[in-house]
Scaffold this motif. Structure first.
Motif, PDB file in Angstrom:
ATOM      1  N   TYR A 135      24.507  -8.368  30.601  1.00 29.85           N
ATOM      2  CA  TYR A 135      23.153  -7.828  30.701  1.00 29.85           C
ATOM      3  C   TYR A 135      22.454  -7.882  29.349  1.00 29.85           C
ATOM      4  O   TYR A 135      23.092  -8.051  28.309  1.00 29.85           O
ATOM      5  N   ASN A 136      21.134  -7.770  29.382  1.00 40.36           N
ATOM      6  CA  ASN A 136      20.314  -7.585  28.186  1.00 40.36           C
ATOM      7  C   ASN A 136      19.921  -6.113  28.114  1.00 40.36           C
ATOM      8  O   ASN A 136      19.831  -5.450  29.146  1.00 40.36           O
ATOM      9  N   ILE A 137      19.663  -5.634  26.908  1.00 33.64           N
ATOM     10  CA  ILE A 137      19.232  -4.246  26.770  1.00 33.64           C
ATOM     11  C   ILE A 137      18.133  -4.147  25.712  1.00 33.64           C
ATOM     12  O   ILE A 137      18.192  -4.808  24.665  1.00 33.64           O
ATOM     13  N   THR A 138      17.119  -3.351  26.017  1.00 27.77           N
ATOM     14  CA  THR A 138      15.979  -3.154  25.119  1.00 27.77           C
ATOM     15  C   THR A 138      15.718  -1.661  24.981  1.00 27.77           C
ATOM     16  O   THR A 138      15.746  -0.933  25.972  1.00 27.77           O
ATOM     17  N   VAL A 139      15.488  -1.205  23.752  1.00 25.30           N
ATOM     18  CA  VAL A 139      15.125   0.189  23.506  1.00 25.30           C
ATOM     19  C   VAL A 139      13.708   0.225  22.958  1.00 25.30           C
ATOM     20  O   VAL A 139      13.409  -0.422  21.942  1.00 25.30           O
ATOM     21  N   ASP A 140      12.837   0.947  23.640  1.00 21.84           N
ATOM     22  CA  ASP A 140      11.452   1.089  23.200  1.00 21.84           C
ATOM     23  C   ASP A 140      11.176   2.541  22.821  1.00 21.84           C
ATOM     24  O   ASP A 140      11.776   3.460  23.388  1.00 21.84           O
ATOM     25  N   GLY A 141      10.262   2.719  21.889  1.00 24.86           N
ATOM     26  CA  GLY A 141       9.851   4.053  21.469  1.00 24.86           C
ATOM     27  C   GLY A 141       8.718   3.934  20.478  1.00 24.86           C
ATOM     28  O   GLY A 141       8.271   2.822  20.155  1.00 24.86           O
ATOM     29  N   ASN A 175      12.855  -4.831  20.758  1.00 29.25           N
ATOM     30  CA  ASN A 175      13.839  -5.879  20.473  1.00 29.25           C
ATOM     31  C   ASN A 175      14.800  -6.031  21.658  1.00 29.25           C
ATOM     32  O   ASN A 175      15.399  -5.057  22.100  1.00 29.25           O
ATOM     33  N   VAL A 176      14.946  -7.257  22.163  1.00 19.81           N
ATOM     34  CA  VAL A 176      15.850  -7.520  23.285  1.00 19.81           C
ATOM     35  C   VAL A 176      17.222  -7.904  22.745  1.00 19.81           C
ATOM     36  O   VAL A 176      17.364  -8.892  22.033  1.00 19.81           O
ATOM     37  N   LYS A 177      18.226  -7.086  23.072  1.00 21.29           N
ATOM     38  CA  LYS A 177      19.601  -7.371  22.648  1.00 21.29           C
ATOM     39  C   LYS A 177      20.294  -8.123  23.786  1.00 21.29           C
ATOM     40  O   LYS A 177      20.303  -7.668  24.926  1.00 21.29           O
ATOM     41  N   THR A 178      20.868  -9.274  23.482  1.00 20.84           N
ATOM     42  CA  THR A 178      21.518 -10.093  24.495  1.00 20.84           C
ATOM     43  C   THR A 178      23.036 -10.125  24.273  1.00 20.84           C
ATOM     44  O   THR A 178      23.528  -9.697  23.230  1.00 20.84           O
ATOM     45  N   GLY A 179      23.747 -10.638  25.253  1.00 21.32           N
ATOM     46  CA  GLY A 179      25.196 -10.787  25.118  1.00 21.32           C
ATOM     47  C   GLY A 179      25.979  -9.515  25.348  1.00 21.32           C
ATOM     48  O   GLY A 179      27.142  -9.426  24.970  1.00 21.32           O
ATOM     49  N   TYR A 180      25.363  -8.514  25.963  1.00 19.98           N
ATOM     50  CA  TYR A 180      26.061  -7.265  26.260  1.00 19.98           C
ATOM     51  C   TYR A 180      26.818  -7.402  27.577  1.00 19.98           C
ATOM     52  O   TYR A 180      26.406  -8.142  28.470  1.00 19.98           O
ATOM     53  N   LYS A 181      27.940  -6.667  27.687  1.00 19.44           N
ATOM     54  CA  LYS A 181      28.804  -6.771  28.863  1.00 19.44           C
ATOM     55  C   LYS A 181      29.229  -5.380  29.324  1.00 19.44           C
ATOM     56  O   LYS A 181      29.479  -4.511  28.502  1.00 19.44           O
ATOM     57  N   THR A 182      29.339  -5.198  30.625  1.00 18.50           N
ATOM     58  CA  THR A 182      29.846  -3.918  31.128  1.00 18.50           C
ATOM     59  C   THR A 182      31.328  -3.763  30.808  1.00 18.50           C
ATOM     60  O   THR A 182      31.864  -2.661  30.872  1.00 18.50           O
ATOM     61  N   THR A 183      31.976  -4.852  30.439  1.00 17.60           N
ATOM     62  CA  THR A 183      33.398  -4.821  30.051  1.00 17.60           C
ATOM     63  C   THR A 183      33.566  -4.847  28.535  1.00 17.60           C
ATOM     64  O   THR A 183      34.670  -5.044  28.034  1.00 17.60           O
ATOM     65  N   GLY A 184      32.457  -4.641  27.783  1.00 15.46           N
ATOM     66  CA  GLY A 184      32.481  -4.788  26.335  1.00 15.46           C
ATOM     67  C   GLY A 184      33.469  -3.888  25.612  1.00 15.46           C
ATOM     68  O   GLY A 184      33.969  -4.236  24.560  1.00 15.46           O
ATOM     69  N   GLY A 185      33.765  -2.733  26.145  1.00 18.57           N
ATOM     70  CA  GLY A 185      34.710  -1.828  25.497  1.00 18.57           C
ATOM     71  C   GLY A 185      36.116  -1.923  26.048  1.00 18.57           C
ATOM     72  O   GLY A 185      36.935  -1.034  25.815  1.00 18.57           O
ATOM     73  N   GLY A 186      36.411  -3.007  26.780  1.00 20.93           N
ATOM     74  CA  GLY A 186      37.741  -3.184  27.343  1.00 20.93           C
ATOM     75  C   GLY A 186      37.924  -2.537  28.699  1.00 20.93           C
ATOM     76  O   GLY A 186      39.039  -2.502  29.227  1.00 20.93           O
ATOM     77  N   LEU A 187      36.849  -2.006  29.269  1.00 16.23           N
ATOM     78  CA  LEU A 187      36.926  -1.408  30.600  1.00 16.23           C
ATOM     79  C   LEU A 187      36.782  -2.488  31.664  1.00 16.23           C
ATOM     80  O   LEU A 187      36.310  -3.591  31.396  1.00 16.23           O
TER      81      LEU A 187
END
Length: 199
Positions: free
Chosen positions: A89-95, A142-154
């Motif tokens: 997934y991609n993730i973006t934080v706005d504020g 800023n759009v962060k790419t390359g994120y995974k739901t398994t990123g922490g080994g789950l």
């Protein structure tokens, strides 16, 4: 000539139509067997859940601690994605953005005493709020790419609220001690909007 062209167009249209896969059975004294194809189409889906409000209650003791130059807090949350085996997934934080040239972070909180700037990190490893290699640092839009739901080994969650694997992402904020000391006393508030999207 027009009739030949029209017949050719009809022939092409018939050839392009996919054959119906269901098959009727034959007339029989004993049994008749028919066949039908079954297809299920699952769309790409993504969901964020479990975010909690964050609050930093600053104390003089915190600011006098020589080992910390920043006051931090974070929220751990769930991202569900079925885009592939890793749940990419991609993730973006706005504020609210800090004023240009601000030295205490790209985000800002507002209060009666003015603004209080701060930093934000987002991670797909629930045990590492900064994400490995420091690649979790972000700024408004800023759009962060390359994120995974398994990123922490789950394992990739098979529920939309991660009730099967637990939270798998973290949002971390930090306010520099220098920014806190320069600010007037009072309450400073703001909102972060976190968006996850399929690739």
């Amino acid at each position: 000539m027009k009739k030949i062209i029209a017949l050719a167009a009809v022939a092409v249209a018939i050839a392009a139509t996919p054959a119906f896969a269901a098959k009727d059975g034959k007339l029989s004294k004993n049994d008749s067997v028919g066949k039908v194809d079954v297809t299920a189409v699952i769309p790409p889906m993504v969901r964020i859940s479990g975010l909690t409000d964050m609050k930093i209650n600053v104390t003089p003791a915190d600011l006098l601690n020589p080992y910390f130059s920043r006051q931090d807090t974070e929220t751990k949350f769930c991202v569900y994605s079925n885009i592939n085996a890793d749940g990419d997934y991609n993730i973006t934080v706005d504020g609210d953005s800090a004023a240009a040239g601000g030295s205490h972070g790209p985000f800002t909180l507002g209060g009666s005493g003015g603004n209080l700037d701060y930093n934000v990190w987002v991670s797909d490893d629930v045990n590492n709020g900064f994400r490995s290699g420091g690649s979790g640092y972000t700024w408004p839009g800023n759009v962060k790419t390359g994120y995974k739901t398994t990123g922490g080994g789950l394992a990739r969650p098979a529920t939309i609220d991660c009730s099967d694997v637990g939270n798998n992402a973290a949002l971390h904020i930090g306010i520099d001690n220098a920014a806190i000391l320069a600010a007037q006393s009072g309450k400073y508030k703001g909102t972060l909007t976190v968006t996850v999207s399929t690739l």
